[in-house]
Design a protein around this motif. Sequence first.
Motif, PDB file in Angstrom:
ATOM      1  N   LYS A 185       0.814  -1.211   0.000  1.00  0.00           N
ATOM      2  CA  LYS A 185       0.000   0.000   0.000  1.00  0.00           C
ATOM      3  C   LYS A 185       0.853   1.269   0.000  1.00  0.00           C
ATOM      4  CE  LYS A 185      -4.005  -2.134   2.164  1.00  0.00           C
ATOM      5  NZ  LYS A 185      -4.936  -2.133   3.314  1.00  0.00           N
ATOM      6  N   MET A 186       2.161   1.090   0.250  1.00  0.00           N
ATOM      7  CA  MET A 186       3.056   2.236   0.209  1.00  0.00           C
ATOM      8  C   MET A 186       3.202   2.767  -1.218  1.00  0.00           C
ATOM      9  SD  MET A 186       7.034   2.343   1.385  1.00  0.00           S
ATOM     10  CE  MET A 186       8.037   3.814   1.143  1.00  0.00           C
ATOM     11  N   ASN A 187       2.966   1.904  -2.194  1.00  0.00           N
ATOM     12  CA  ASN A 187       3.137   2.280  -3.586  1.00  0.00           C
ATOM     13  C   ASN A 187       1.807   2.784  -4.151  1.00  0.00           C
ATOM     14  OD1 ASN A 187       3.970   2.538  -6.232  1.00  0.00           O
ATOM     15  ND2 ASN A 187       3.652   0.381  -6.704  1.00  0.00           N
ATOM     16  N   PRO A 188       1.678   4.096  -4.423  1.00  0.00           N
ATOM     17  CA  PRO A 188       0.389   4.652  -4.856  1.00  0.00           C
ATOM     18  C   PRO A 188       0.101   4.460  -6.339  1.00  0.00           C
ATOM     19  CG  PRO A 188       2.024   6.390  -4.726  1.00  0.00           C
ATOM     20  CD  PRO A 188       2.721   5.122  -4.256  1.00  0.00           C
ATOM     21  N   GLN A 189       1.107   4.102  -7.142  1.00  0.00           N
ATOM     22  CA  GLN A 189       0.902   4.049  -8.587  1.00  0.00           C
ATOM     23  C   GLN A 189       0.037   2.861  -8.992  1.00  0.00           C
ATOM     24  OE1 GLN A 189       4.438   3.563 -10.907  1.00  0.00           O
ATOM     25  NE2 GLN A 189       3.446   4.038 -12.842  1.00  0.00           N
ATOM     26  N   VAL A 190      -0.899   3.109  -9.892  1.00  0.00           N
ATOM     27  CA  VAL A 190      -1.687   2.030 -10.474  1.00  0.00           C
ATOM     28  C   VAL A 190      -0.840   1.375 -11.556  1.00  0.00           C
ATOM     29  CG1 VAL A 190      -3.757   1.430 -11.766  1.00  0.00           C
ATOM     30  CG2 VAL A 190      -3.868   3.165  -9.967  1.00  0.00           C
ATOM     31  N   LEU A 191      -0.582   0.067 -11.414  1.00  0.00           N
ATOM     32  CA  LEU A 191       0.321  -0.639 -12.311  1.00  0.00           C
ATOM     33  C   LEU A 191      -0.447  -1.374 -13.410  1.00  0.00           C
ATOM     34  CD1 LEU A 191       2.624  -2.197  -9.546  1.00  0.00           C
ATOM     35  CD2 LEU A 191       3.036  -0.116 -10.874  1.00  0.00           C
ATOM     36  N   ALA A 192       0.261  -1.697 -14.487  1.00  0.00           N
ATOM     37  CA  ALA A 192      -0.339  -2.504 -15.551  1.00  0.00           C
ATOM     38  C   ALA A 192      -0.757  -3.853 -14.969  1.00  0.00           C
ATOM     39  CB  ALA A 192       0.664  -2.678 -16.690  1.00  0.00           C
ATOM     40  N   TYR A 193      -2.031  -4.210 -15.144  1.00  0.00           N
ATOM     41  CA  TYR A 193      -2.572  -5.380 -14.449  1.00  0.00           C
ATOM     42  C   TYR A 193      -1.903  -6.675 -14.877  1.00  0.00           C
ATOM     43  CZ  TYR A 193      -5.805  -8.817 -12.606  1.00  0.00           C
ATOM     44  OH  TYR A 193      -6.331  -9.893 -11.946  1.00  0.00           O
ATOM     45  N   TYR A 194      -1.682  -6.858 -16.174  1.00  0.00           N
ATOM     46  CA  TYR A 194      -1.104  -8.125 -16.629  1.00  0.00           C
ATOM     47  C   TYR A 194       0.330  -8.288 -16.131  1.00  0.00           C
ATOM     48  CZ  TYR A 194      -5.148  -8.555 -19.691  1.00  0.00           C
ATOM     49  OH  TYR A 194      -6.436  -8.666 -20.175  1.00  0.00           O
ATOM     50  N   HIS A 195       1.068  -7.191 -16.091  1.00  0.00           N
ATOM     51  CA  HIS A 195       2.434  -7.251 -15.557  1.00  0.00           C
ATOM     52  C   HIS A 195       2.399  -7.584 -14.066  1.00  0.00           C
ATOM     53  CE1 HIS A 195       6.712  -6.459 -15.374  1.00  0.00           C
ATOM     54  NE2 HIS A 195       6.522  -5.615 -14.370  1.00  0.00           N
ATOM     55  N   TYR A 196       1.480  -6.933 -13.346  1.00  0.00           N
ATOM     56  CA  TYR A 196       1.308  -7.213 -11.916  1.00  0.00           C
ATOM     57  C   TYR A 196       0.925  -8.676 -11.695  1.00  0.00           C
ATOM     58  CZ  TYR A 196      -1.376  -7.443  -7.542  1.00  0.00           C
ATOM     59  OH  TYR A 196      -1.887  -7.829  -6.332  1.00  0.00           O
ATOM     60  N   LEU A 197      -0.032  -9.170 -12.499  1.00  0.00           N
ATOM     61  CA  LEU A 197      -0.506 -10.544 -12.344  1.00  0.00           C
ATOM     62  C   LEU A 197       0.619 -11.540 -12.625  1.00  0.00           C
ATOM     63  CD1 LEU A 197      -3.183 -11.998 -11.681  1.00  0.00           C
ATOM     64  CD2 LEU A 197      -3.549 -12.234 -14.136  1.00  0.00           C
ATOM     65  N   GLY A 198       1.416 -11.267 -13.662  1.00  0.00           N
ATOM     66  CA  GLY A 198       2.533 -12.147 -13.978  1.00  0.00           C
ATOM     67  C   GLY A 198       3.548 -12.212 -12.852  1.00  0.00           C
ATOM     68  N   ASN A 199       3.862 -11.053 -12.265  1.00  0.00           N
ATOM     69  CA  ASN A 199       4.797 -11.031 -11.146  1.00  0.00           C
ATOM     70  C   ASN A 199       4.259 -11.793  -9.944  1.00  0.00           C
ATOM     71  OD1 ASN A 199       7.384  -9.288 -11.401  1.00  0.00           O
ATOM     72  ND2 ASN A 199       5.846  -8.087 -12.472  1.00  0.00           N
ATOM     73  N   LYS A 200       2.984 -11.602  -9.640  1.00  0.00           N
ATOM     74  CA  LYS A 200       2.388 -12.297  -8.492  1.00  0.00           C
ATOM     75  C   LYS A 200       2.355 -13.806  -8.720  1.00  0.00           C
ATOM     76  CE  LYS A 200       0.978 -10.553  -5.302  1.00  0.00           C
ATOM     77  NZ  LYS A 200       1.670 -10.177  -4.045  1.00  0.00           N
ATOM     78  N   PRO A 203       8.458  -2.912   2.224  1.00  0.00           N
ATOM     79  CA  PRO A 203       7.776  -2.198   1.128  1.00  0.00           C
ATOM     80  C   PRO A 203       8.637  -1.070   0.573  1.00  0.00           C
ATOM     81  CG  PRO A 203       6.861  -1.548   3.245  1.00  0.00           C
ATOM     82  CD  PRO A 203       7.798  -2.689   3.533  1.00  0.00           C
ATOM     83  N   ILE A 204       8.579  -0.894  -0.739  1.00  0.00           N
ATOM     84  CA  ILE A 204       9.303   0.190  -1.400  1.00  0.00           C
ATOM     85  C   ILE A 204       8.379   0.897  -2.378  1.00  0.00           C
ATOM     86  CG2 ILE A 204      11.595  -0.853  -1.205  1.00  0.00           C
ATOM     87  CD1 ILE A 204      11.245  -1.796  -4.144  1.00  0.00           C
ATOM     88  N   LYS A 205       8.790   2.079  -2.795  1.00  0.00           N
ATOM     89  CA  LYS A 205       8.060   2.805  -3.830  1.00  0.00           C
ATOM     90  C   LYS A 205       8.454   2.238  -5.197  1.00  0.00           C
ATOM     91  CE  LYS A 205       9.808   6.640  -2.200  1.00  0.00           C
ATOM     92  NZ  LYS A 205      10.301   6.184  -0.894  1.00  0.00           N
ATOM     93  N   TYR A 206       7.539   2.340  -6.157  1.00  0.00           N
ATOM     94  CA  TYR A 206       7.803   1.798  -7.484  1.00  0.00           C
ATOM     95  C   TYR A 206       7.107   2.643  -8.527  1.00  0.00           C
ATOM     96  CZ  TYR A 206       7.967  -1.509 -11.397  1.00  0.00           C
ATOM     97  OH  TYR A 206       8.175  -2.103 -12.613  1.00  0.00           O
ATOM     98  N   TYR A 207       7.844   3.007  -9.573  1.00  0.00           N
ATOM     99  CA  TYR A 207       7.320   3.845 -10.640  1.00  0.00           C
ATOM    100  C   TYR A 207       7.513   3.099 -11.960  1.00  0.00           C
ATOM    101  CZ  TYR A 207       7.912   7.085  -6.781  1.00  0.00           C
ATOM    102  OH  TYR A 207       7.861   7.678  -5.543  1.00  0.00           O
ATOM    103  N   GLY A 208       6.648   2.137 -12.208  1.00  0.00           N
ATOM    104  CA  GLY A 208       6.793   1.266 -13.362  1.00  0.00           C
ATOM    105  C   GLY A 208       6.690   2.013 -14.678  1.00  0.00           C
ATOM    106  N   ARG A 209       7.555   1.655 -15.618  1.00  0.00           N
ATOM    107  CA  ARG A 209       7.503   2.271 -16.943  1.00  0.00           C
ATOM    108  C   ARG A 209       6.913   1.294 -17.946  1.00  0.00           C
ATOM    109  NH1 ARG A 209      13.816   2.679 -19.051  1.00  0.00           N
ATOM    110  NH2 ARG A 209      14.405   0.525 -18.626  1.00  0.00           N
ATOM    111  N   THR A 210       6.493   1.812 -19.077  1.00  0.00           N
ATOM    112  CA  THR A 210       5.893   0.996 -20.128  1.00  0.00           C
ATOM    113  C   THR A 210       6.979   0.515 -21.082  1.00  0.00           C
ATOM    114  OG1 THR A 210       5.523   2.877 -21.596  1.00  0.00           O
ATOM    115  CG2 THR A 210       3.808   2.410 -19.970  1.00  0.00           C
TER     116      THR A 210
END
Length: 250
Positions: A121-136, A196-203
Amino acid sequence: MKLSLIVPIYNEEQTLQTIIQRILEMDFGMEREIILIDDASTDATATVMKELDRLEEIRALFQPRNMGKGAALRRGFAECSGDLVLVQDADLEYDPSDIVKLLQPILNDDADVVYGSRFSKMNPQVLAYYHYLGNKFLTHVSNLCTNLNMTDMETCYKLFKADIIKNMKLEANRFGFEPEVTAKLAKTKSRIYELPIKYYGRTYREGKKIGWRDGFAALWYIIKFNLFTSFHNSFESDLPNKYRPGNLDH
């Protein structure tokens, strides 16, 4: 103590100067070195690195050909001289201000390895869902094999005591480093923390390089390094005994 920051680089002329400047502005409370490894970039990355190499804390290394992130990291680990070793990407997805927090469990002698988790929850950025799902998904499969309760196995920010990572026999040349190092750590008695860390995912348009083929490769690496690689084939013989599991010939 001394902190070694290992930075694998491929075609990051647009971001390298900025991320290094942010690191240099940080006070980690200890001596540091920054080792840059260029993986045969085809843009002006090498020129930027040669300028940075003039600074006292920075060393620039150049791979003879494009060999992958894992190969670049192996060279960096072999060349570094710090007591603690951190993996730092050359883009702007990770915030160096989080490094101070990652150091604390080791400095307090509570941990030997610290992972920074992007999925909090520390990371406020909305991430690409498929990338998030793959990582999880990859983290979940890794956890099933390692019996570690991680939330982000694929994170870049991994901090090690040097005597662990420098004695690890690493093989994966590309992004397989993440599941490989996690599987081999799980074979030891290392105390592992996750913060937890902050993350600013790029495309991909902005330069992201990992793709779906790397996801399938990661699945194979999870199976290979957990099920088909022994402790003896994972570490050099001079790994300190305090990290070794019991009932092994030393």
